[in-house]
Design a protein around this motif. Structure first.
Motif, PDB file in Angstrom:
ATOM      1  N   GLY A 327       0.849  -1.179   0.000  1.00 19.85           N
ATOM      2  CA  GLY A 327       0.000   0.000   0.000  1.00 19.85           C
ATOM      3  C   GLY A 327       0.883   1.225   0.000  1.00 19.85           C
ATOM      4  N   SER A 328       0.250   2.384  -0.102  1.00 13.86           N
ATOM      5  CA  SER A 328       1.062   3.594  -0.209  1.00 13.86           C
ATOM      6  C   SER A 328       1.381   4.198   1.157  1.00 13.86           C
ATOM      7  N   GLY A 329       0.708   3.707   2.219  1.00 14.31           N
ATOM      8  CA  GLY A 329       1.054   4.221   3.541  1.00 14.31           C
ATOM      9  C   GLY A 329      -0.162   4.281   4.440  1.00 14.31           C
ATOM     10  N   PHE A 330       0.023   4.929   5.596  1.00  5.50           N
ATOM     11  CA  PHE A 330      -1.104   5.025   6.513  1.00  5.50           C
ATOM     12  C   PHE A 330      -1.159   6.386   7.195  1.00  5.50           C
ATOM     13  N   LEU A 331      -2.382   6.727   7.604  1.00  7.72           N
ATOM     14  CA  LEU A 331      -2.628   7.937   8.395  1.00  7.72           C
ATOM     15  C   LEU A 331      -2.923   7.474   9.810  1.00  7.72           C
ATOM     16  N   VAL A 332      -2.705   8.357  10.772  1.00  8.46           N
ATOM     17  CA  VAL A 332      -2.912   7.948  12.159  1.00  8.46           C
ATOM     18  C   VAL A 332      -4.145   8.664  12.716  1.00  8.46           C
ATOM     19  N   SER A 333      -5.061   7.877  13.307  1.00  9.79           N
ATOM     20  CA  SER A 333      -6.258   8.472  13.910  1.00  9.79           C
ATOM     21  C   SER A 333      -5.873   9.247  15.175  1.00  9.79           C
ATOM     22  N   ARG A 334      -6.582  10.323  15.449  1.00  8.38           N
ATOM     23  CA  ARG A 334      -6.189  11.161  16.591  1.00  8.38           C
ATOM     24  C   ARG A 334      -6.411  10.431  17.924  1.00  8.38           C
TER      25      ARG A 334
END
Ligand code: FAD
Length: 468
Positions: A327-334
């Motif tokens: 995959g291209s990456g991940f975001l982090v939930s607050r």
């Protein structure tokens, strides 16, 4: 326009460069007697766009992606002969880290809002209660008309806290590096408000208006992002190479602008003074305010916040990453206790940037609530990133090298009321400083294409003013 006119563009980021490029193009095509000069305070062009080549890697210190649906940047790339260097993103999958696990972002969403319901229903990212609450968007009546509100307030009201915190917030605060409970809906995504008002709900509105994704010859959906083979810095180089010789002056900061009869006097950091008939200010808002500090109508820029981020690129041998993810990456939930806000698996997203057998990860620190992280030492920032990455990817070796880039006060925050405040400043400028214009990331959109759009608009304004 019969006499020679001088236009000064302050700032040599992508906004200033595209402004100068299109001004000179117009002058050439229409035989206009224009002299265009770019004054850049630092010792390099590009502003937030900066590419570094190191040990065979292409490392973006700033932006790495161009949104395919925004045409102005591709027009500029074509103008300067780089279209054949365009590269399409190699993988479409991306993830959100929530509740200590990576969850694939459900397909069929638009900026985190479900357009297709099925992938949301089956997504592991939300609890059954969260999904039920989001379905409330179908039955909740449209809200009372408002001039502006925060993104957070708007989306929480329509879709509930969980969908906002696990998906919409990480996506939007990734773009704006800000707190969605302070950011203005009307200055960022006014279309969502219009959809709600017209269709009674945003999911229904998107379903009615977002075209079904077309597929290409291989049956795959076209990817939403592009970049350039030699990095986005190659666009900066190509645009500056296309400018007339002598148009750019580096290490030249403008400290003050004064109106003198029909012209302007620009005071420089070294005490020199330059005259101009028209001026385009493409610096951040706080620099613009300081250049025009004698005008009280600029004061609201003093209250406009800007956040800082640090971008951390880490190069590894591929064998160091035990749990590489496709995959291209991940975001982090607050809601997670991570300090990084996102990570791009650059070797997967843009394989051309990384030598064979290697991996390139790029993470960010500097949440709005953790701005102090940006001021830590390189070693401390690298430790934070490695500790967080280890929780998801099991990294067994130290990076071969790390490149930390701090972008201080780089992310102008379009807080609630931004559009109206900007409109007022522009109206006052038109009255008191005719021929002076604002363009760039602090004003009407901070993506590269938005900056180029503003540069093109400024060109039109300058020409109309000088021809009048
Ligand atoms: P800047 O690049 O800030 O340029 C302004 C210039 O003005 C600077 O060079 C500065 O030195 C100069 N200046 C300041 N004061 C003075 C003065 N007094 N006199 C003379 N010169 C002065 N956008 C995307 O589209 N895609 C992405 O993937 C993406 N990722 C990003 C990642 C990061 C880490 C960052 C920081 C931004 C990202 N962006 C992205 C946003 C985008 O890069 C910027 O919004 C855009 O490049 C801003 O361009 P600009 O010319 O308006 O401003």
């Amino acid at each position: 326009m019969s006499e020679q006119k001088k236009v000064v563009v302050i700032g040599g980021g992508i906004t200033g460069l595209s402004t100068a490029y299109y001004l000179q193009k117009e002058a050439k095509e229409h035989n206009l007697p224009l002299n265009v000069q770019v004054l850049e305070g630092s010792n390099r062009l590009g502003g937030m766009i900066e590419t570094e080549k190191k040990q065979g890697f292409t490392i973006e210190r700033g932006p790495d992606s161009l949104l395919a649906r925004k045409p102005s940047v591709f027009r500029l790339i074509d103008e300067v002969g780089l279209t054949s260097d365009l590269v399409t993103v190699a993988t479409g999958k991306s993830y959100v880290l929530a509740n200590e696990k990576l969850h694939e972002i459900p397909s069929g969403s638009y900026m985190g809002i479900p357009v297709q319901v099925r992938p949301f229903v089956f997504s592991s990212l939300f609890s059954p209660q969260g999904k039920l609450r989001a379905a409330g968007d179908f039955i909740k009546p449209k809200s009372k008309p408002q001039t502006d509100q925060s993104l957070g307030h708007f989306f929480r009201n329509r879709l509930g806290d969980e969908v906002v915190e696990n998906l919409i917030e990480p996506l939007l605060s990734g773009i704006y590096s800000g707190d969605i409970d302070n950011l203005s809906l009307m200055a960022t995504f006014p279309n969502f408000y219009q959809l709600e008002q017209k269709y009674g709900g945003i999911v229904r509105g998107l379903q009615k208006t977002v075209p079904k994704p077309s597929t290409n010859k291989t049956g795959k959906k076209p990817s939403p992002f592009r970049t350039l083979q030699n990095g986005l810095g190659s666009l900066v180089e190509a645009v500056s190479d296309s400018l007339e010789e002598g148009s750019v002056q580096l290490e030249t900061s403008v400290t003050q602008i004064e109106k003198k009869a029909e012209r302007y006097e620009l005071k420089l950091h070294n005490g020199e003074v330059i005259q101009a008939d028209s001026v385009v200010i493409t610096t951040p808002h706080y620099a613009a305010q300081s250049m025009l500090s004698q005008y009280s109508f600029m004061d609201s820029f003093k209250e406009m916040p800007a956040t800082s981020v640090a971008n951390v690129a880490m190069a590894f041998d591929q064998s160091a990453i035990q749990q590489d993810i496709n995959g291209s990456g991940f975001l982090v939930s607050r809601n997670s206790d991570y300090r990084i806000t996102a990570c791009t698996w650059t070797h997967k997203k843009w394989p051309h940037t990384t030598p064979d057998g290697k991996a390139l990860l790029r993470a960010y620190v500097g949440k709005p609530s953790d701005q102090g992280a940006v001021d830590l030492s390189d070693e401390e920032i690298a430790d934070i990133v490695l500790q967080d990455l280890n929780k998801t990817m099991n990294i067994t070796q130290k990076p071969e090298f790390t490149v930390v880039t701090r972008w201080r006060d780089s992310r102008a925050q379009y807080t609630v009321g931004h559009k109206d405040r900007l409109k007022q400043i522009q109206a006052d400028m038109a009255d008191e400083l005719p021929g002076v214009y604002l363009a760039g990331a602090s004003y009407e959109g901070l993506g590269i294409p938005d900056c180029i759009d503003q540069g093109e608009k400024a060109v039109q304004n300058v020409l109309d003013y000088l021809k009048a």
